[in-house]
Design a protein around this motif. Structure first.
Motif, PDB file in Angstrom:
ATOM      1  N   VAL A 106     -11.165  -4.775  17.978  1.00  0.00           N
ATOM      2  CA  VAL A 106     -10.740  -3.661  17.139  1.00  0.00           C
ATOM      3  C   VAL A 106      -9.235  -3.579  17.308  1.00  0.00           C
ATOM      4  O   VAL A 106      -8.749  -3.327  18.420  1.00  0.00           O
ATOM      5  CB  VAL A 106     -11.396  -2.327  17.557  1.00  0.00           C
ATOM      6  N   LEU A 107      -8.504  -3.835  16.238  1.00  0.00           N
ATOM      7  CA  LEU A 107      -7.055  -3.680  16.278  1.00  0.00           C
ATOM      8  C   LEU A 107      -6.741  -2.249  15.863  1.00  0.00           C
ATOM      9  O   LEU A 107      -6.928  -1.878  14.705  1.00  0.00           O
ATOM     10  CB  LEU A 107      -6.365  -4.671  15.338  1.00  0.00           C
ATOM     11  N   ASN A 108      -6.310  -1.449  16.818  1.00  0.00           N
ATOM     12  CA  ASN A 108      -5.910  -0.063  16.588  1.00  0.00           C
ATOM     13  C   ASN A 108      -4.389  -0.089  16.457  1.00  0.00           C
ATOM     14  O   ASN A 108      -3.684  -0.194  17.447  1.00  0.00           O
ATOM     15  CB  ASN A 108      -6.365   0.801  17.768  1.00  0.00           C
ATOM     16  N   ILE A 109      -3.911   0.006  15.236  1.00  0.00           N
ATOM     17  CA  ILE A 109      -2.493  -0.189  14.925  1.00  0.00           C
ATOM     18  C   ILE A 109      -1.894   1.161  14.534  1.00  0.00           C
ATOM     19  O   ILE A 109      -2.504   1.897  13.751  1.00  0.00           O
ATOM     20  CB  ILE A 109      -2.338  -1.210  13.783  1.00  0.00           C
ATOM     21  N   PHE A 110      -0.707   1.460  15.052  1.00  0.00           N
ATOM     22  CA  PHE A 110      -0.129   2.791  14.815  1.00  0.00           C
ATOM     23  C   PHE A 110       1.388   2.768  14.977  1.00  0.00           C
ATOM     24  O   PHE A 110       1.940   1.827  15.552  1.00  0.00           O
ATOM     25  CB  PHE A 110      -0.757   3.813  15.762  1.00  0.00           C
ATOM     26  N   PRO A 111       2.075   3.837  14.525  1.00  0.00           N
ATOM     27  CA  PRO A 111       3.535   3.890  14.629  1.00  0.00           C
ATOM     28  C   PRO A 111       4.066   3.973  16.060  1.00  0.00           C
ATOM     29  O   PRO A 111       4.944   3.216  16.442  1.00  0.00           O
ATOM     30  CB  PRO A 111       3.929   5.135  13.838  1.00  0.00           C
ATOM     31  N   ALA A 167       0.853  -1.189   0.000  1.00  0.00           N
ATOM     32  CA  ALA A 167       0.000   0.000   0.000  1.00  0.00           C
ATOM     33  C   ALA A 167       0.887   1.236   0.000  1.00  0.00           C
ATOM     34  O   ALA A 167       2.009   1.217   0.508  1.00  0.00           O
ATOM     35  CB  ALA A 167      -0.905   0.003   1.226  1.00  0.00           C
ATOM     36  N   THR A 168       0.373   2.298  -0.572  1.00  0.00           N
ATOM     37  CA  THR A 168       1.061   3.581  -0.543  1.00  0.00           C
ATOM     38  C   THR A 168       0.234   4.537   0.296  1.00  0.00           C
ATOM     39  O   THR A 168      -0.963   4.694   0.067  1.00  0.00           O
ATOM     40  CB  THR A 168       1.241   4.150  -1.966  1.00  0.00           C
ATOM     41  N   VAL A 169       0.856   5.135   1.290  1.00  0.00           N
ATOM     42  CA  VAL A 169       0.227   6.154   2.112  1.00  0.00           C
ATOM     43  C   VAL A 169       1.141   7.369   2.095  1.00  0.00           C
ATOM     44  O   VAL A 169       2.219   7.327   1.492  1.00  0.00           O
ATOM     45  CB  VAL A 169      -0.021   5.654   3.558  1.00  0.00           C
ATOM     46  N   THR A 170       0.718   8.437   2.742  1.00  0.00           N
ATOM     47  CA  THR A 170       1.565   9.619   2.781  1.00  0.00           C
ATOM     48  C   THR A 170       1.857  10.028   4.219  1.00  0.00           C
ATOM     49  O   THR A 170       1.083   9.757   5.131  1.00  0.00           O
ATOM     50  CB  THR A 170       0.925  10.807   2.035  1.00  0.00           C
ATOM     51  N   LEU A 171       2.984  10.669   4.381  1.00  0.00           N
ATOM     52  CA  LEU A 171       3.377  11.300   5.630  1.00  0.00           C
ATOM     53  C   LEU A 171       3.582  12.762   5.296  1.00  0.00           C
ATOM     54  O   LEU A 171       4.540  13.123   4.620  1.00  0.00           O
ATOM     55  CB  LEU A 171       4.658  10.679   6.194  1.00  0.00           C
ATOM     56  N   GLY A 218       0.870  -7.191   6.893  1.00  0.00           N
ATOM     57  CA  GLY A 218       1.258  -6.407   5.712  1.00  0.00           C
ATOM     58  C   GLY A 218       1.273  -4.912   5.921  1.00  0.00           C
ATOM     59  O   GLY A 218       1.006  -4.155   4.988  1.00  0.00           O
ATOM     60  N   LEU A 219       1.613  -4.452   7.110  1.00  0.00           N
ATOM     61  CA  LEU A 219       1.453  -3.025   7.390  1.00  0.00           C
ATOM     62  C   LEU A 219       2.716  -2.305   7.854  1.00  0.00           C
ATOM     63  O   LEU A 219       2.673  -1.134   8.199  1.00  0.00           O
ATOM     64  CB  LEU A 219       0.341  -2.837   8.424  1.00  0.00           C
ATOM     65  N   ASN A 220       3.863  -2.969   7.823  1.00  0.00           N
ATOM     66  CA  ASN A 220       5.113  -2.289   8.166  1.00  0.00           C
ATOM     67  C   ASN A 220       5.499  -1.314   7.069  1.00  0.00           C
ATOM     68  O   ASN A 220       5.364  -1.624   5.883  1.00  0.00           O
ATOM     69  CB  ASN A 220       6.265  -3.285   8.320  1.00  0.00           C
ATOM     70  N   PHE A 221       6.026  -0.161   7.455  1.00  0.00           N
ATOM     71  CA  PHE A 221       6.596   0.753   6.471  1.00  0.00           C
ATOM     72  C   PHE A 221       7.905   0.159   5.973  1.00  0.00           C
ATOM     73  O   PHE A 221       8.707  -0.350   6.760  1.00  0.00           O
ATOM     74  CB  PHE A 221       6.867   2.130   7.079  1.00  0.00           C
ATOM     75  N   VAL A 222       8.127   0.203   4.665  1.00  0.00           N
ATOM     76  CA  VAL A 222       9.352  -0.336   4.084  1.00  0.00           C
ATOM     77  C   VAL A 222      10.300   0.754   3.603  1.00  0.00           C
ATOM     78  O   VAL A 222      11.403   0.458   3.147  1.00  0.00           O
ATOM     79  CB  VAL A 222       9.050  -1.336   2.934  1.00  0.00           C
ATOM     80  N   ASP A 223       9.889   2.009   3.705  1.00  0.00           N
ATOM     81  CA  ASP A 223      10.749   3.123   3.334  1.00  0.00           C
ATOM     82  C   ASP A 223      10.298   4.374   4.082  1.00  0.00           C
ATOM     83  O   ASP A 223       9.344   4.330   4.858  1.00  0.00           O
ATOM     84  CB  ASP A 223      10.756   3.340   1.812  1.00  0.00           C
ATOM     85  N   PRO A 246      10.862   7.945   6.584  1.00  0.00           N
ATOM     86  CA  PRO A 246      11.389   8.181   7.928  1.00  0.00           C
ATOM     87  C   PRO A 246      10.811   7.273   9.011  1.00  0.00           C
ATOM     88  O   PRO A 246      11.399   7.161  10.089  1.00  0.00           O
ATOM     89  CB  PRO A 246      11.034   9.644   8.202  1.00  0.00           C
ATOM     90  N   LEU A 247       9.697   6.608   8.743  1.00  0.00           N
ATOM     91  CA  LEU A 247       9.090   5.695   9.718  1.00  0.00           C
ATOM     92  C   LEU A 247       9.346   4.224   9.364  1.00  0.00           C
ATOM     93  O   LEU A 247       8.677   3.330   9.875  1.00  0.00           O
ATOM     94  CB  LEU A 247       7.586   5.953   9.822  1.00  0.00           C
ATOM     95  N   GLU A 248      10.339   3.981   8.513  1.00  0.00           N
ATOM     96  CA  GLU A 248      10.645   2.623   8.061  1.00  0.00           C
ATOM     97  C   GLU A 248      10.738   1.657   9.241  1.00  0.00           C
ATOM     98  O   GLU A 248      11.330   1.966  10.267  1.00  0.00           O
ATOM     99  CB  GLU A 248      11.965   2.612   7.296  1.00  0.00           C
ATOM    100  N   ALA A 249      10.083   0.507   9.092  1.00  0.00           N
ATOM    101  CA  ALA A 249      10.023  -0.599  10.055  1.00  0.00           C
ATOM    102  C   ALA A 249       8.940  -0.412  11.115  1.00  0.00           C
ATOM    103  O   ALA A 249       8.613  -1.363  11.810  1.00  0.00           O
ATOM    104  CB  ALA A 249      11.366  -0.878  10.713  1.00  0.00           C
TER     105      ALA A 249
END
Length: 166
Positions: free
Chosen positions: A48-53, A2-6, A118-123, A125-128
């Motif tokens: 409810v899985l509330n998933i966040f950085p 998935a592509t999201v924005t920061l 399938g929700l880890n950032f792969v690139d 500034p928040l990678e991993a």
């Protein structure tokens, strides 16, 4: 993927969230008492899985507060707040805020939850770290709702998540 924005800049996740109508993948996460929790520990409950950085950011903290408030009146429902934060950070935050209606869980040991879902950032500034997502699982272990928040600094759609519980 998935592509999201920061703040308008594109970043990518490791995969896609589980599909609605499928069995939720199992997980192994660490609770604030350092015990291991799996999906089976919540069998028969709506989740409810509330998933966040990180709970140490404003939007993530607000999502924990909001779900704590919303779930207090719901029967047979648990909100699992999941990030890579250490269990100690989760305990500190919820203790300081007086939040007792959410279950804080950490994916710090091996990151398998983020990979499986399938929700880890792969690139970027928040990678991993985990992207901001909501996954609702019914009492039978079936995914009934998912949301991949498209702009990471935005809050999730609480209303949609809660409606998926009915």
């Amino acid at each position: 993927m998935a592509t999201v924005t920061l703040k308008g800049n594109s970043i990518h996740t490791s995969g896609s969230l589980p599909k609605v109508g499928t069995k939720a993948p199992d997980f192994k996460l660490t609770a604030t008492d350092l015990s291991t929790k799996t999906l089976a520990d919540f069998k028969g409950q709506n989740l409810v899985l509330n998933i966040f950085p990180s709970v140490d950011t404003g939007t993530c903290a607000q999502s924990v507060r909001q779900f704590n408030k919303e779930v207090s009146s719901l029967k047979n429902t648990k909100v699992l707040c999941i990030s890579h934060d250490l269990p100690f950070a989760h305990a500190r935050f919820c203790g300081a805020e007086g939040l007792e209606n959410v279950v804080s869980l950490s994916d710090f040991k091996d990151g398998s939850f983020g990979k499986t879902y399938g929700l880890n950032f792969v690139d970027g500034p928040l990678e991993a770290l985990h992207s901001r997502c909501i996954v609702v699982i019914d009492a039978n272990g079936v995914v009934t709702h998912t949301e991949q928040v498209s702009e990471i600094v935005d809050e999730p759609n609480y209303k949609s998540a809660l409606e998926a519980l009915s």
